[in-house]
Design an enzyme around this catalytic site. Structure first.
Site, PDB file in Angstrom:
ATOM      1  N   ALA A   1       0.840  -1.195   0.000  1.00  0.00           N
ATOM      2  CA  ALA A   1       0.000   0.000   0.000  1.00  0.00           C
ATOM      3  C   ALA A   1       0.871   1.240   0.000  1.00  0.00           C
ATOM      4  O   ALA A   1       1.958   1.259   0.581  1.00  0.00           O
ATOM      5  CB  ALA A   1      -0.919   0.019   1.217  1.00  0.00           C
ATOM      6  N   ASP A   2       0.375   2.273  -0.663  1.00  0.00           N
ATOM      7  CA  ASP A   2       1.030   3.570  -0.609  1.00  0.00           C
ATOM      8  C   ASP A   2       0.332   4.497   0.374  1.00  0.00           C
ATOM      9  O   ASP A   2       0.932   5.433   0.886  1.00  0.00           O
ATOM     10  CB  ASP A   2       1.065   4.199  -1.998  1.00  0.00           C
ATOM     11  CG  ASP A   2       2.074   3.516  -2.895  1.00  0.00           C
ATOM     12  OD1 ASP A   2       3.200   4.032  -3.007  1.00  0.00           O
ATOM     13  OD2 ASP A   2       1.764   2.447  -3.449  1.00  0.00           O
ATOM     14  N   ARG A   3      -0.942   4.222   0.613  1.00  0.00           N
ATOM     15  CA  ARG A   3      -1.675   4.971   1.640  1.00  0.00           C
ATOM     16  C   ARG A   3      -2.930   4.183   2.007  1.00  0.00           C
ATOM     17  O   ARG A   3      -3.662   3.716   1.140  1.00  0.00           O
ATOM     18  CB  ARG A   3      -2.068   6.368   1.158  1.00  0.00           C
ATOM     19  CG  ARG A   3      -2.700   7.249   2.235  1.00  0.00           C
ATOM     20  CD  ARG A   3      -3.115   8.610   1.667  1.00  0.00           C
ATOM     21  NE  ARG A   3      -1.975   9.362   1.178  1.00  0.00           N
ATOM     22  CZ  ARG A   3      -1.595  10.557   1.616  1.00  0.00           C
ATOM     23  NH1 ARG A   3      -2.265  11.124   2.596  1.00  0.00           N
ATOM     24  NH2 ARG A   3      -0.565  11.175   1.097  1.00  0.00           N
TER      25      ARG A   3
END
Length: 385
Positions: free
Chosen positions: A259-261
Site C-alpha cells: 500500500a502507498d496509503r
C-alpha cells in the site's frame, strides 16, 4: 533459502555515504548510484530510480542526512540552530513534492520536522546539534523499517496459514502485485515479506507475481527478488489473474499486496491494478490482504475519496525499455527503448487506484492483522498506542 540469498540491499548507507540500486536498470544491470543531496534524492524518487512507499521515505531522509553530513564535514554548516532548522524544514517540504500519493514520505517529513523544531527550541542548542539529531533519526528509520517488515511478514504468514487454507492443507499459494520486497523498503519487504516468511516456515507452496504494467515492477523487480531468493514462483501478465484464480490446480489461497496509503476507513491506494485483483478475489473466494507498516496508515484521511492519485507520463505506456538482442562483441549490455503503441493515441496513466475497504479481508501491520468488525468496518485507530 540460504543466508547468502538474503543479502539483497537496495539502499546502502554508512556515515553519510548513501547509494541506491538503480531500479530503472533492473533486472538487467545491478548498478548502485550515489545520492549526496536532497536534490539528488528528489530526482531519484521522481524518476522512480527508487520506489515503494517505505523506501521513498527512507531515501528522502537519508539523502538530506547525507547532505547535512557533508556540510558538517566541510565546516559549511551554520552554527545557529534556527538557521539549520529552517534549512532542514525547507528541504523536507521540497522532498515531499517528489511523490504525492505515498503517505510514508509526508509522515516521515512531519515527524522529522517536529523533532528538529523541538531540539532547536532547546536552550543552548547549536546548528551541529540540530543536524546530528536529524541524521540519527534518519538512520534509525532504516533500521526500524527492516524490523517492522519482519514482523509484518510473520503476522501475515500466521494469519494466512490460520485463515486462508483449505482444511488439511499446510502450504499456500500466494499471488502478489507490483513490488513490495527489499527493493521497495530498506529490506525484507511488506507483502513480499509475507511470502518470505511463509517460505522460511515451510508454508509456501508457490508464489505468483503479476507483470504490473505499465512500469513492469512485477516482471522486473518482484521476479528478480523471487529468483534471487530461490523461491518457487511464476510470472503472469496482469490480464491472466482471473484465469489463474479460476484454476483449481493453482489453488491460490490469498492475494497479498502492499500500500502507498491506507485511509482511516481501510480504503487503500496501491499500484494500479490492485482494485481489479480485489474484485477478482471476492468473486473467487480468495482472501485479499494489504500488508503495510503503521506509517502507511493515514488516520487524517477519512476515505479513499480524499487520496490524490498521481498520474504518470504517457511514455510509460507507449514505450518499453529492455536489453538489445543484438550481438555485442564487447560483452556489454545495451538498453534500448522502443515504441509499442500507435503514434498519436491518447493515454491515461494513473499510477495508483483505490481498493475499497469492503473488498479487503485484513490489513497486516507490524503490530498485528486488523480485521473488520461484524458490521464490516475497520477500526485502524486501535492499532496505534
Amino acid at each position: 533459502m540460504t543466508a547468502s540469498r538474503m543479502t539483497l540491499q537496495a539502499i546502502r548507507y554508512v556515515d553519510g555515504d548513501l547509494t541506491i540500486i538503480d531500479q530503472l536498470k533492473l533486472p538487467f544491470v545491478e548498478e548502485y548510484i550515489p545520492i549526496r543531496t536532497a536534490k539528488e534524492g528528489w530526482h531519484a524518487i521522481k524518476e522512480m530510480r527508487v520506489r515503494g512507499a517505505p523506501a521513498i521515505a527512507i531515501v528522502a531522509a537519508l539523502a538530506l542526512a547525507s547532505e547535512l553530513h557533508q556540510l558538517a564535514t566541510n565546516n559549511k554548516l551554520s552554527a545557529v540552530a534556527e538557521e539549520v532548522r529552517v534549512f532542514i524544514v525547507e528541504k523536507l517540504h521540497y522532498l515531499v513534492t517528489s511523490r504525492p500519493t505515498a503517505v510514508n514520505l509526508s509522515d516521515a517529513a512531519y515527524k522529522l520536522e517536529a523533532l528538529v523544531t523541538e531540539r532547536a527550541n532547546t536552550a543552548g542548542s547549536a546548528g551541529h546539534d540540530i543536524a546530528t539529531v536529524f541524521i540519527r533519526a534518519a538512520e534509525n528509520m532504516m533500521v526500524k523499517d527492516v524490523e517492522d517488515n519482519k514482523r509484518i511478514g510473520q503476522n501475515g504468514a500466521q494469519w494466512i496459514l490460520a485463515n486462508a487454507l483449505k482444511s488439511g492443507a499446510s502450504k499456500t499459494s500466494i499471488l502478489t502485485h507490483c513490488n513490495t520486497g527489499s527493493l521497495a523498503t530498506s529490506g525484507y519487504g511488506t507483502a513480499l515479506g509475507v511470502i518470505r516468511s511463509l517460505a522460511s516456515n515451510n508454508g509456501l507452496r508457490h508464489a505468483y507475481c503479476t507483470e504490473t504494467r505499465p512500469y513492469n515492477q512485477g516482471s522486473r523487480l518482484t521476479a528478480f527478488e523471487l529468483v534471487h531468493d530461490g523461491l518457487p514462483a511464476t510470472l503472469i501478465t496482469d490480464s491472466m489473474a482471473a484465469a489463474l484464480l479460476a484454476r483449481t490446480d493453482a489453488d491460490v489461497n490469498a492475494i497479498v499486496v502492499g500500500a502507498d496509503r491506507v485511509a482511516a476507513n481501510g480504503d487503500t491506494a496501491n499500484k494500479i491494478g490492485t482494485y481489479g485483483l480485489a474484485v477478482l478475489a471476492r468473486y473467487h473466494g480468495v482472501k485479499f490482504l494489504v500488508a503495510a507498516p503503521l506509517t502507511t496508515i493515514d488516520l487524517a484521511t477519512k476515505s479513499g475519496n480524499e487520496i490524490i492519485i498521481e498520474e504518470r507520463p504517457a511514455s510509460e505506456v507507449t514505450r518499453i525499455k529492455g536489453p538489445s538482442q543484438k550481438d555485442d562483441a564487447t560483452g556489454g549490455l545495451s538498453l534500448e527503448t522502443i515504441n509499442i503503441a500507435a503514434k498519436g493515441i491518447n493515454v491515461w496513466n494513473p499510477a495508483f487506484d483505490i481498493t475499497p475497504a469492503t473488498l479487503i479481508d485484513g490489513i497486516i501491520t507490524e503490530v498485528g492483522v486488523a480485521e473488520k468488525d461484524p458490521s464490516g468496518h475497520f477500526h485502524l485507530d486501535r492499532l496505534f498506542p
